[in-house]
Design an enzyme around this catalytic site. Structure first.
Site, PDB file in Angstrom:
ATOM      1  N   LYS A  37      -6.494  -4.924  -1.794  1.00  0.00           N
ATOM      2  CA  LYS A  37      -5.132  -5.377  -1.519  1.00  0.00           C
ATOM      3  C   LYS A  37      -4.920  -5.834  -0.203  1.00  0.00           C
ATOM      4  O   LYS A  37      -5.098  -5.140   0.636  1.00  0.00           O
ATOM      5  CB  LYS A  37      -4.177  -4.119  -1.761  1.00  0.00           C
ATOM      6  CG  LYS A  37      -2.516  -4.697  -1.776  1.00  0.00           C
ATOM      7  CD  LYS A  37      -1.610  -3.777  -1.243  1.00  0.00           C
ATOM      8  CE  LYS A  37      -1.521  -3.578   0.258  1.00  0.00           C
ATOM      9  NZ  LYS A  37      -0.862  -4.853   0.659  1.00  0.00           N
ATOM     10  N   SER A  81      -2.167   1.782  10.097  1.00  0.00           N
ATOM     11  CA  SER A  81      -1.423   2.803  10.956  1.00  0.00           C
ATOM     12  C   SER A  81      -2.005   4.381  10.739  1.00  0.00           C
ATOM     13  O   SER A  81      -2.332   4.591   9.621  1.00  0.00           O
ATOM     14  CB  SER A  81      -0.206   2.591  11.051  1.00  0.00           C
ATOM     15  OG  SER A  81       0.600   3.122   9.715  1.00  0.00           O
ATOM     16  N   VAL A 135       0.751   5.533   8.013  1.00  0.00           N
ATOM     17  CA  VAL A 135       0.330   5.169   6.600  1.00  0.00           C
ATOM     18  C   VAL A 135      -1.019   5.998   6.351  1.00  0.00           C
ATOM     19  O   VAL A 135      -1.041   6.529   4.980  1.00  0.00           O
ATOM     20  CB  VAL A 135       0.088   3.499   6.283  1.00  0.00           C
ATOM     21  CG1 VAL A 135      -0.266   3.383   4.990  1.00  0.00           C
ATOM     22  CG2 VAL A 135       1.461   3.399   6.758  1.00  0.00           C
ATOM     23  N   GLY A 136      -1.922   6.148   7.118  1.00  0.00           N
ATOM     24  CA  GLY A 136      -3.126   6.835   6.669  1.00  0.00           C
ATOM     25  C   GLY A 136      -2.966   8.247   6.383  1.00  0.00           C
ATOM     26  O   GLY A 136      -3.664   8.498   5.272  1.00  0.00           O
ATOM     27  N   GLU A 177      -9.597   3.941   9.109  1.00  0.00           N
ATOM     28  CA  GLU A 177      -9.608   3.252  10.443  1.00  0.00           C
ATOM     29  C   GLU A 177      -8.228   3.139  10.974  1.00  0.00           C
ATOM     30  O   GLU A 177      -7.632   2.217  10.262  1.00  0.00           O
ATOM     31  CB  GLU A 177     -10.567   2.042  10.426  1.00  0.00           C
ATOM     32  CG  GLU A 177     -10.985   1.697  11.721  1.00  0.00           C
ATOM     33  CD  GLU A 177      -9.955   0.639  12.447  1.00  0.00           C
ATOM     34  OE1 GLU A 177      -9.347   1.082  13.172  1.00  0.00           O
ATOM     35  OE2 GLU A 177     -10.236  -0.564  12.294  1.00  0.00           O
ATOM     36  N   CYS A 233      -6.501  -2.901  16.881  1.00  0.00           N
ATOM     37  CA  CYS A 233      -6.566  -1.269  16.974  1.00  0.00           C
ATOM     38  C   CYS A 233      -7.056  -0.855  18.304  1.00  0.00           C
ATOM     39  O   CYS A 233      -6.747   0.121  18.601  1.00  0.00           O
ATOM     40  CB  CYS A 233      -7.188  -0.720  15.829  1.00  0.00           C
ATOM     41  SG  CYS A 233      -8.795  -1.486  15.395  1.00  0.00           S
ATOM     42  N   GLU A 274       1.336   3.104  20.101  1.00  0.00           N
ATOM     43  CA  GLU A 274       0.609   2.108  19.697  1.00  0.00           C
ATOM     44  C   GLU A 274       1.553   0.672  19.642  1.00  0.00           C
ATOM     45  O   GLU A 274       2.353   0.680  18.534  1.00  0.00           O
ATOM     46  CB  GLU A 274      -0.451   2.149  18.397  1.00  0.00           C
ATOM     47  CG  GLU A 274      -1.168   0.776  18.175  1.00  0.00           C
ATOM     48  CD  GLU A 274      -2.230   0.874  17.084  1.00  0.00           C
ATOM     49  OE1 GLU A 274      -3.194   0.458  17.025  1.00  0.00           O
ATOM     50  OE2 GLU A 274      -1.550   1.417  15.930  1.00  0.00           O
TER      51      GLU A 274
END
Length: 505
Positions: A196, A250, A253-254, A272, A306, A403
């Site tokens: 995706k 992010s 979401v991780g 990651e 990142c 971030e």
């Protein structure tokens, strides 16, 4: 045309390069481009202008189910996992050659879809993904277990077997590079997959799927579902027939990805995630080089990376000189149309990211940081922002803790090595760090003291296919690149047999 950071229009009516023809906008499942089950589509936007490029099929749970079914059949019954590694490698090499033949068109897609510099994409990004394929193609026939000598009358050996069906969720900031950081090693391992791409930058992934089929990758091995994270992405992470999810994005979401994996089939996860990387510049550094590295570290890819060196710590002996250098160099940093070869910074990826960055700039001013340069939008259309540098930043300010994912540097002063290390580690992230010094003892001490997955000494963004990349702390776990990037798509199976009447163990 390519207006500078302080300058005029960031993007004129005319482009420097002929726009690409958009050839692929449908889902790619089991070797075919098809509409979504719902028939829905969504807009993908040109960040240079804010205008619609095209509409792309909007995949959802039903489409993910179809893609997983195809990937499962290809893994359980198809040829790909059963081919000799050398034959998988040969197909991957052909895939790489086809990418080389379409470099310009692929670079155009990432530029128009994600605002990436066309010249860099054509010279570096797209050729590099072909090289990543070649690197792992060379590893495909070198996947070996071990023979183990046991301490009793048993013999054992290990097999390295592909984990199965993998779900890859790709971010928008490096649509090609990070796609191949995941699919190249998993192809070499013999996995099948559902990919995706980010909804902001889906176009190149579909083109790569087309090239994979032409190269001979069997149907069902590589499937691409375009759509939104909260629908298509969530369907992948929750799916009971996906064996592993590899996610880049992010930390927030991780965490959701891990929760979904735990609530479904306890699938393996590699993450990651975000970063707030420190760059430590010591008194003995070459100031000109340090200023160049500092600017590159935060402005490359418009700060949408990142490992951006967003926290720059400068030892007090050269602080004032470095501030002067940064101010001069930032004014010469050209912002504008990413198709313009003279431009060094294109637009942020979309309106949401653009507004988020401007909000953080306001936070910095409100919390008492001093705006040294930049801080404003560029041009009357599109999502361009001036290179922005803050001084007088305290470690607990939002611009120093969060971030931002944009061209915003926090510049801070430190006295001793010990202070620099302590403040560099004062973050929930641990993805990367940079050190600028001529003293090998300082370099060794600091590189071993910073809790981060990658440390660059007198360089920055020094990536390579043979160098593992991944984070500590809330920057995630699991490595991309290197042999570790391959092994995370392999299971280790131990096989034990008795031995009888052997003259020795």
């Amino acid at each position: 045309m390519g207006g500078q950071s302080s300058g005029s229009s960031a993007c004129s009516e005319e482009s420097f390069v002929k726009m690409p023809t958009i050839k692929f906008t449908k889902l790619f499942i089991n070797g075919e481009f098809i509409d979504s089950v719902s028939g829905k589509t969504f807009e993908t936007i040109d960040p240079r202008t804010g205008e619609v490029i095209t509409r792309v099929a909007e995949g959802d749970k039903e489409d993910v189910d179809l893609a997983v079914k195809a990937a499962r059949a290809a893994f359980d019954h198809g040829p790909w996992p059963r081919l000799p590694g050398a034959e998988r490698g040969a197909i991957m090499l052909k895939f790489a050659d086809m990418i080389d033949e379409h470099t310009e068109e692929l670079a155009k897609l990432d530029t128009v879809d994600a605002g990436k510099l066309f010249s860099f994409g054509k010279a570096v990004d797209i050729p590099q993904v072909a090289q990543t394929l070649r690197y792992y193609a060379g590893a495909a026939d070198k996947i070996h277990g071990e023979v183990l000598k046991m301490s009793r009358e048993l013999q054992a050996y290990t097999l390295l077997e592909p984990v199965g069906v993998v779900g890859h969720i790709i971010p928008w900031n490096f649509p090609s590079t990070l796609l191949f950081a995941k699919i190249a090693p998993s192809l070499a391992a013999g996995c099948t997959m559902v990919v995706k791409p980010a909804e902001q930058s889906p176009l190149s992934a579909l083109y790569y799927a087309h090239l994979a089929k032409l190269a001979g990758v069997p149907d069902g091995v590589l499937n691409v579902i375009t759509g939104y994270g909260e629908t298509a992405g969530a369907a992948i992470t929750h799916h009971m027939d996906i064996d592993k999810v590899s996610f880049t994005g992010s930390s927030e979401v991780g965490r959701e990805v891990m929760q979904a994996a735990a609530k479904s089939n306890l699938k393996e996860v590699s993450l990651e995630l975000g970063g707030k990387s420190p760059l430590l510049i010591f008194d003995d550094a070459d100031v000109d080089m340090a200023a160049d590295l500092a600017l590159l570290g935060i402005l490359f890819n418009k700060g949408e990376i990142c490992v951006a060196g967003s926290r720059v710590f400068v030892q007090e002996g050269i602080y004032d000189e470095l501030v002067k250098k940064l101010t001069e160099k930032a004014k010469d940093w050209v912002v504008g149309d990413p198709f313009d070869p003279n431009v060094r910074q294109g637009p942020q990826v979309d309106k949401t990211q653009y507004e988020k960055i401007l909000t953080y700039i306001e936070h910095g001013k409100r919390q008492g940081a001093t705006l040294l340069t930049g801080g404003k939008p560029v041009g009357k259309k599109g999502y361009f922002i001036e290179p922005t540098i803050f001084t007088d930043v305290k470690d607990d300010m939002l611009i120093a803790t969060d971030e931002i994912f944009g061209p915003v540097m926090s510049l801070m002063k430190f006295k001793t090595i010990e202070e620099g290390i302590e403040r560099a580690n004062k973050t929930k992230y641990g993805l990367a760090a940079g050190i600028v010094t001529k003293n090998i003892d300082v370099a060794n001490t600091v590189s071993r003291s910073i809790r981060a997955g990658t440390i660059w000494i007198n360089c920055y963004f020094a990536f390579g296919n043979d160098v593992p990349f991944g984070g500590y702390k809330m920057s995630g776990f699991g490595k991309d690149y290197g042999m570790q990037g391959l092994h995370k798509y392999l299971h280790t199976k131990s096989v034990v047999t008795p031995i009888y009447n052997s003259p020795w163990l």
